[in-house]
Scaffold this active site. Structure first.
Site, mmCIF file in Angstrom:
data_model
loop_
_atom_site.group_PDB
_atom_site.id
_atom_site.type_symbol
_atom_site.label_atom_id
_atom_site.label_comp_id
_atom_site.label_asym_id
_atom_site.label_seq_id
_atom_site.Cartn_x
_atom_site.Cartn_y
_atom_site.Cartn_z
ATOM 1 N N ARG A 67 0.797 -0.882 -0.054
ATOM 2 C CA ARG A 67 -0.061 0.224 0.014
ATOM 3 C C ARG A 67 0.509 1.224 0.138
ATOM 4 O O ARG A 67 2.342 1.462 0.450
ATOM 5 C CB ARG A 67 -1.032 0.172 1.020
ATOM 6 N N TYR A 195 -1.996 -3.469 -6.456
ATOM 7 C CA TYR A 195 -1.858 -4.145 -5.638
ATOM 8 C C TYR A 195 -2.961 -4.471 -4.299
ATOM 9 O O TYR A 195 -3.705 -3.232 -4.749
ATOM 10 C CB TYR A 195 -0.585 -3.280 -4.503
ATOM 11 N N LYS A 204 -9.937 -2.134 1.325
ATOM 12 C CA LYS A 204 -9.299 -1.456 3.048
ATOM 13 C C LYS A 204 -10.139 0.067 2.193
ATOM 14 O O LYS A 204 -10.725 1.154 2.983
ATOM 15 C CB LYS A 204 -7.931 -0.862 2.750
ATOM 16 N N HIS A 224 -10.532 -1.886 12.013
ATOM 17 C CA HIS A 224 -9.863 -3.233 11.000
ATOM 18 C C HIS A 224 -9.439 -4.447 12.182
ATOM 19 O O HIS A 224 -8.187 -4.050 13.027
ATOM 20 C CB HIS A 224 -7.933 -2.479 10.697
ATOM 21 N N SER A 246 -1.341 -3.880 10.088
ATOM 22 C CA SER A 246 -1.035 -4.727 9.433
ATOM 23 C C SER A 246 0.318 -4.908 9.294
ATOM 24 O O SER A 246 1.448 -4.296 9.718
ATOM 25 C CB SER A 246 -0.735 -3.359 7.917
ATOM 26 N N CYS A 248 1.240 -7.024 12.098
ATOM 27 C CA CYS A 248 1.987 -7.405 12.606
ATOM 28 C C CYS A 248 0.794 -9.021 13.363
ATOM 29 O O CYS A 248 0.694 -9.674 14.896
ATOM 30 C CB CYS A 248 0.853 -6.619 13.899
ATOM 31 N N ASP A 273 -9.123 -10.092 9.745
ATOM 32 C CA ASP A 273 -8.412 -8.302 9.192
ATOM 33 C C ASP A 273 -9.354 -7.516 8.962
ATOM 34 O O ASP A 273 -9.319 -6.260 9.547
ATOM 35 C CB ASP A 273 -8.460 -8.575 7.582
ATOM 36 N N ARG A 364 2.335 -11.839 -1.175
ATOM 37 C CA ARG A 364 1.061 -12.223 -0.358
ATOM 38 C C ARG A 364 0.450 -13.749 -0.805
ATOM 39 O O ARG A 364 0.873 -14.212 -1.216
ATOM 40 C CB ARG A 364 0.011 -11.427 -0.477
HETATM 41 O O1 SAT Z 1 -2.412 -4.802 1.347
HETATM 42 S S1 SAT Z 1 -3.605 -4.925 2.023
HETATM 43 O O2 SAT Z 1 -4.309 -3.219 2.957
HETATM 44 O O3 SAT Z 1 -5.161 -5.043 1.601
HETATM 45 C C1 SAT Z 1 -3.992 -5.740 3.857
HETATM 46 C C2 SAT Z 1 -3.070 -4.927 4.630
HETATM 47 O O4 SAT Z 1 -1.779 -4.333 4.374
HETATM 48 O O5 SAT Z 1 -3.413 -5.088 5.356
HETATM 49 MN MN MN Z 2 -4.983 -5.302 7.642
#
Ligand code: SAT
Ligand code: MN
Length: 586
Positions: A67, A195, A204, A224, A246, A248, A273, A364
């Site tokens: 991101r 991405y 998101k 989140h 993210s 963690c 998530d 991922r």
């Molecule tokens: O890349 S995403 O935002 O979909 C996953 C994340 O960073 O929590």
């Molecule tokens: Mn996330």
């Protein structure tokens, strides 16, 4: 007459000028067509069909791997509505500037129209979105991550109750990359990135940034948070929502294989998530997982850290930016074995140790949620699951003890607002810097976070049976720089204490920051941990907290007059409780 959906699609096509427009139906045949398209494109590969049937590897452009928060904007008419923690652009100026990039962006390409439902098909908490995209990878990912195609069209009908999102890969140049949110119109525009978090607009962009705005307007919560159920020996399941930044360990916690399974404690996964929550008729906050798949970080994932997801990843999985073995199997650092000879790295080069990590640190997997052996039988229940505890957490080498419980809801909101964590590879930028990340929503709140704290405080007054609020830190280190707590499946010991506190049991000691487990409060049988390590894990060091109070004060000051009075009050009360302890010691 054209439906509202058709009208929007026609306008989007007029702007982006694709060669063709295809409405997606969500069928398996369509998924295979997208995969065939990706394979033809030359950046995707079929993996070993014996050991990884229907699995594919996609390699992104090397400058498009995470991101990009600095290119993500909230476009409200008033800058103050975006607040000091969001990038802001005037909606008119944003449409002018980014409209120029979208103009003709799909020439020579197909526009895929993806209607999707965020949430279980028949849940009243679910909502419909529509993404128009020129990326077959995005369509394939949306097949896994959402309920899309015909089911969504059936739910939408001729209604205008959907969140539109226009996405184009553009030329993938970060100089021409923008992720824009129009909270007043409930509209998303994204250009220049393929991405996940930038391009799968249901995740998101809709489920957090736009939905957080809707949630405040309509009296619910979009967070989140992972959602898990902890089963106790009597067979009862207690549900918890947990917010961590993210990368963690949300996915690992949500899918944990419990170290206390022989004692009857087992973890069920509802989501990893995002949680959408509404007050139910029973007075509890009820949560659904708006997603249908897991978009998890591969590096560090192995049989030791997350056996459930490892079991899930052997079929129907889309991998992004992992390495590939000569047997065409996916590989990454932390998978559990040494890099095999002949490994190809995430960029498609022959790998050797001089080339650094073979998989990108933010590589991922995208896998259907139902493939996890830990998936909860309730995960698609339309009424959602009743939440008894909220858990906030971050990656902190110092300061925060293993676990503590807030004094009450208002204090819990303050604990969430104070949250901080060391940054990870999930977003572009420096890794390992401590930053404030309230409720793990800093990059995902679609409006002024001061108002967001206010919304949390308001919700506390409205929920008849509010969740108790906790904070955890699996990442505390000793003087030798080593982690004090083993983490992973052992984290269930902390969940068990949380469950006991929810039920009015669980031995605790009161400290200035809240209730910390008593030395004998945690179930530690079968675990090798010294008394000194435990003491340090549970300790509240006033010097560290003085620094914490100062740093958070500066963070809160950014919000000026808009910061709710309750947050300032809690900050003062915490400082006073530390003073009292210091005076008593004198
Ligand atoms: O890349 S995403 O935002 O979909 C996953 C994340 O960073 O929590
Ligand atoms: Mn996330």
């Amino acid at each position: 007459m054209a439906t509202p959906l058709e009208t929007w699609v026609n306008e989007a096509a007029l702007l982006t000028k694709p060669d063709a427009v295809v409405y997606c139906d969500g069928s398996e045949a369509e998924y295979q067509r997208m995969i065939a398209e990706m394979l033809r494109g030359g950046d995707s590969y079929a993996l070993n069909e014996k050991t990884f049937p229907n699995c594919y590897l996609h390699r992104s452009s090397p400058n498009d791997v995470a991101r990009t928060e600095h290119l993500t904007y909230i476009c409200s008419s008033d800058k103050d509505d975006a607040g000091p923690t969001n990038n802001w652009m005037d909606p008119g100026a944003a449409k002018h500037k980014v409209g120029a990039l979208l103009d003709g962006a799909m020439r020579g390409r197909t526009m895929y129209v993806v209607p999707y439902i965020m949430g279980p098909v028949n849940s009243p908490i679910s909502k419909v979105g529509v993404e128009a995209t020129d990326s077959p990878y995005v369509v394939a990912s949306m097949h896994i991550m959402s309920r899309m195609g015909k089911v969504a069209m059936d739910r939408l009908g001729t209604s205008n109750d959907f969140v539109p999102g226009l996405h184009s890969l553009g030329d993938l140049d970060p100089m021409r990359r923008y992720i824009l949110h129009f909270p007043e119109e409930k509209l998303i525009w994204s250009v220049g990135s393929g991405y996940g978090g930038n391009a799968l607009l249901g995740k998101k962009c809709f489920a957090l940034r736009i939905a957080s705005v809707m949630a405040r307007e309509q009296g619910w919560m979009a967070e989140h948070m992972l959602i898990l159920g902890l089963e106790s020996p009597d067979g009862k399941v207690t549900y918890m929502g947990a917010a961590f930044p993210s990368a963690c360990g949300k996915t690992n916690l949500a899918m944990m294989v419990s170290a206390l399974e022989s004692q009857g404690y087992r973890v069920w996964t509802v989501g990893d998530d995002i949680a959408w929550m509404k007050i139910g008729d029973d007075g509890y906050l009820h949560a659904i997982n708006p997603e249908a798949g897991f978009f998890g970080v591969a590096p560090g994932t192995g049989m030791r850290t997350n056996p459930n997801v490892m079991a899930a990843l052997h079929k129907n999985t889309l991998f992004t930016n992992v390495a590939m073995t000569p047997e065409r199997e996916p590989w990454w650092e932390g998978i559990g074995d040494e890099p095999p000879a002949g490994l190809i790295n995430w960029k498609g080069e022959k790998w050797d140790s001089s080339k650094g990590a073979a998989a990108h640190p933010n590589a991922r997997y995208t896998v259907p949620a139902q493939q996890s052996p830990s998936i909860s039988p309730k995960w698609e229940g339309p009424e959602g699951v009743p939440i008894s505890a909220f858990i906030f957490g971050g990656r902190r080498a110092r300061v925060a003890p293993l676990v503590y419980e807030s004094l009450d809801w208002q204090n819990g909101v303050f604990i969430g607002a104070m949250m901080a964590s060391e940054t990870t590879a999930a977003a572009t930028g420096d890794v390992g810097i401590t930053r404030r990340d309230p409720m793990a929503m800093l990059p995902f709140c679609g409006y002024n976070m001061a108002d967001y704290f206010g919304h949390w405080l308001e919700m506390g007054k409205k929920i008849p049976k509010p969740p108790k609020i906790f904070h955890v830190n699996w990442f505390r280190k000793g003087a030798d720089g080593k982690f004090l707590w083993p983490g992973y499946g052992e984290n269930v010991r902390v969940l068990k204490w949380i469950l006991e506190r929810v039920e009015g049991r669980g031995a605790a000691q009161e400290t200035p920051i809240g209730y910390v487990p008593a030395m004998n409060g945690l179930t530690l049988d079968g675990l090798k941990i010294s008394d000194e390590a435990l003491k340090e894990l549970l300790s509240v060091n006033s010097e560290d907290w003085d620094a914490e109070l100062e740093d958070s004060k500066q963070f809160f000051a950014k919000f000026g007059e808009r910061l709710p009075r309750e947050i300032r009050e809690e900050h003062e009360k915490l400082a006073r409780r530390f003073e009292r302890v210091a005076n008593a010691a004198r």
